[in-house]
Design a protein around this motif. Structure first.
Motif, mmCIF file in Angstrom:
data_model
loop_
_atom_site.group_PDB
_atom_site.id
_atom_site.type_symbol
_atom_site.label_atom_id
_atom_site.label_comp_id
_atom_site.label_asym_id
_atom_site.label_seq_id
_atom_site.Cartn_x
_atom_site.Cartn_y
_atom_site.Cartn_z
ATOM 1 N N LYS A 134 0.821 -1.219 0.000
ATOM 2 C CA LYS A 134 0.000 0.000 0.000
ATOM 3 C C LYS A 134 0.855 1.269 0.000
ATOM 4 O O LYS A 134 0.546 2.238 -0.685
ATOM 5 N N GLU A 135 1.941 1.274 0.767
ATOM 6 C CA GLU A 135 2.828 2.444 0.799
ATOM 7 C C GLU A 135 3.466 2.685 -0.563
ATOM 8 O O GLU A 135 3.601 3.833 -0.997
ATOM 9 N N LEU A 136 3.847 1.607 -1.227
ATOM 10 C CA LEU A 136 4.443 1.717 -2.550
ATOM 11 C C LEU A 136 3.410 2.228 -3.557
ATOM 12 O O LEU A 136 3.709 3.090 -4.392
ATOM 13 N N LEU A 137 2.206 1.718 -3.468
ATOM 14 C CA LEU A 137 1.121 2.164 -4.335
ATOM 15 C C LEU A 137 0.860 3.659 -4.132
ATOM 16 O O LEU A 137 0.714 4.413 -5.110
ATOM 17 N N ASN A 138 0.861 4.092 -2.900
ATOM 18 C CA ASN A 138 0.680 5.519 -2.609
ATOM 19 C C ASN A 138 1.835 6.357 -3.146
ATOM 20 O O ASN A 138 1.623 7.472 -3.622
ATOM 21 N N ALA A 139 3.047 5.833 -3.079
ATOM 22 C CA ALA A 139 4.200 6.555 -3.623
ATOM 23 C C ALA A 139 4.046 6.751 -5.129
ATOM 24 O O ALA A 139 4.381 7.812 -5.664
ATOM 25 N N VAL A 140 3.530 5.732 -5.815
ATOM 26 C CA VAL A 140 3.287 5.856 -7.264
ATOM 27 C C VAL A 140 2.222 6.921 -7.501
ATOM 28 O O VAL A 140 2.397 7.826 -8.323
ATOM 29 N N LEU A 141 1.112 6.823 -6.798
ATOM 30 C CA LEU A 141 -0.007 7.737 -7.016
ATOM 31 C C LEU A 141 0.311 9.175 -6.622
ATOM 32 O O LEU A 141 -0.242 10.113 -7.188
ATOM 33 N N ASN A 142 1.221 9.346 -5.671
ATOM 34 C CA ASN A 142 1.626 10.693 -5.243
ATOM 35 C C ASN A 142 2.844 11.194 -6.010
ATOM 36 O O ASN A 142 3.358 12.268 -5.702
ATOM 37 N N HIS A 143 3.331 10.394 -6.958
ATOM 38 C CA HIS A 143 4.493 10.744 -7.792
ATOM 39 C C HIS A 143 5.750 10.939 -6.943
ATOM 40 O O HIS A 143 6.591 11.781 -7.233
ATOM 41 N N ASP A 144 5.852 10.136 -5.877
ATOM 42 C CA ASP A 144 7.000 10.182 -4.970
ATOM 43 C C ASP A 144 8.002 9.057 -5.227
ATOM 44 O O ASP A 144 9.080 9.057 -4.639
ATOM 45 N N LEU A 145 7.652 8.081 -6.038
ATOM 46 C CA LEU A 145 8.535 6.940 -6.259
ATOM 47 C C LEU A 145 9.634 7.335 -7.240
ATOM 48 O O LEU A 145 9.355 7.697 -8.384
ATOM 49 N N PRO A 146 10.904 7.285 -6.801
ATOM 50 C CA PRO A 146 11.998 7.601 -7.727
ATOM 51 C C PRO A 146 12.121 6.519 -8.800
ATOM 52 O O PRO A 146 11.823 5.344 -8.571
ATOM 53 N N ALA A 147 12.578 6.916 -9.956
ATOM 54 C CA ALA A 147 12.739 5.980 -11.082
ATOM 55 C C ALA A 147 13.625 4.802 -10.704
ATOM 56 O O ALA A 147 13.382 3.678 -11.142
ATOM 57 N N ALA A 148 14.632 5.031 -9.886
ATOM 58 C CA ALA A 148 15.550 3.958 -9.504
ATOM 59 C C ALA A 148 14.868 2.880 -8.673
ATOM 60 O O ALA A 148 15.385 1.770 -8.546
#
Length: 189
Positions: free
Chosen positions: A32-46
């Motif tokens: 869920k945290e990872l999904l939220n990072a994607v949706l909030n545009h917080d997940l770095p490309a790396a």
């Protein structure tokens, strides 16, 4: 020819979805945290690898080993070790795009949203064939960061453009040498 059952005729465009999808239920293997990072545009490309269930998980890297009362440190793998090939990048990137598509379309984005992502994937395939992989990966990371800042403003169209400035800065000096077949094809033109 297949017989058509009149009750199973499909229409286009499909009728609107009555209830929104629970995005967590569509992507059950993603934390869920990872999904939220994607949706909030917080997940770095790396860190896209975290979306790919085929890839090694961060926990398996054993950054700190405690064996026989001794401590040893191992380096976290570099981006080139994680993303060794185009496939190792495209699979999690496509999962990333799928999450954004479902969420975006459900929340009023234009129906053309997936097209932006398809064009970028095609662009990656083309440049990976022309340029050295390490340069393509750097280009992708920089391109991705620029798109994240745009997506925070609700703009997803940047994924389909070619970033000439980044290409000049990161790719042009790393063109793959032409093979003899490519040279022959060029001479025939």
């Amino acid at each position: 020819m297949f017989p058509m059952n009149p009750t199973s005729v499909c229409t286009y465009p499909p009728s609107p979805i009555q209830e929104p999808y629970d995005i967590g239920s569509l992507f059950q293997t993603i934390d869920k945290e990872l999904l939220n990072a994607v949706l909030n545009h917080d997940l770095p490309a790396a860190q896209l690898y975290k979306l790919d269930t085929r890839r090694i998980s961060e926990a398996e890297w054993h950054i700190v080993d405690l064996e026989d009362s001794t401590v040893s440190f191992r380096c976290v793998p570099s981006a080139l070790e994680i993303y060794k090939t185009l496939d190792s990048l495209l699979v999690p990137l496509n999962i990333y795009f799928s999450i954004l598509c479902v969420h975006g379309l459900q929340n009023g984005q234009q129906i053309t949203l997936p097209c932006h992502f398809f064009r970028y994937s095609s662009h990656l395939v083309k440049i990976a064939a022309q340029y050295e992989w390490h340069a393509v990966l750097l280009y992708h990371f920089a391109f991705f960061a620029r798109r994240c800042s745009e997506m925070l403003q609700g703009n997803y169209a940047g994924w389909e453009k070619i970033d000439v400035d980044l290409m000049e800065e990161l790719l042009l000096q790393h063109r793959k040498p032409q093979t003899s077949d490519a040279r022959k094809a060029t001479k025939r033109r």
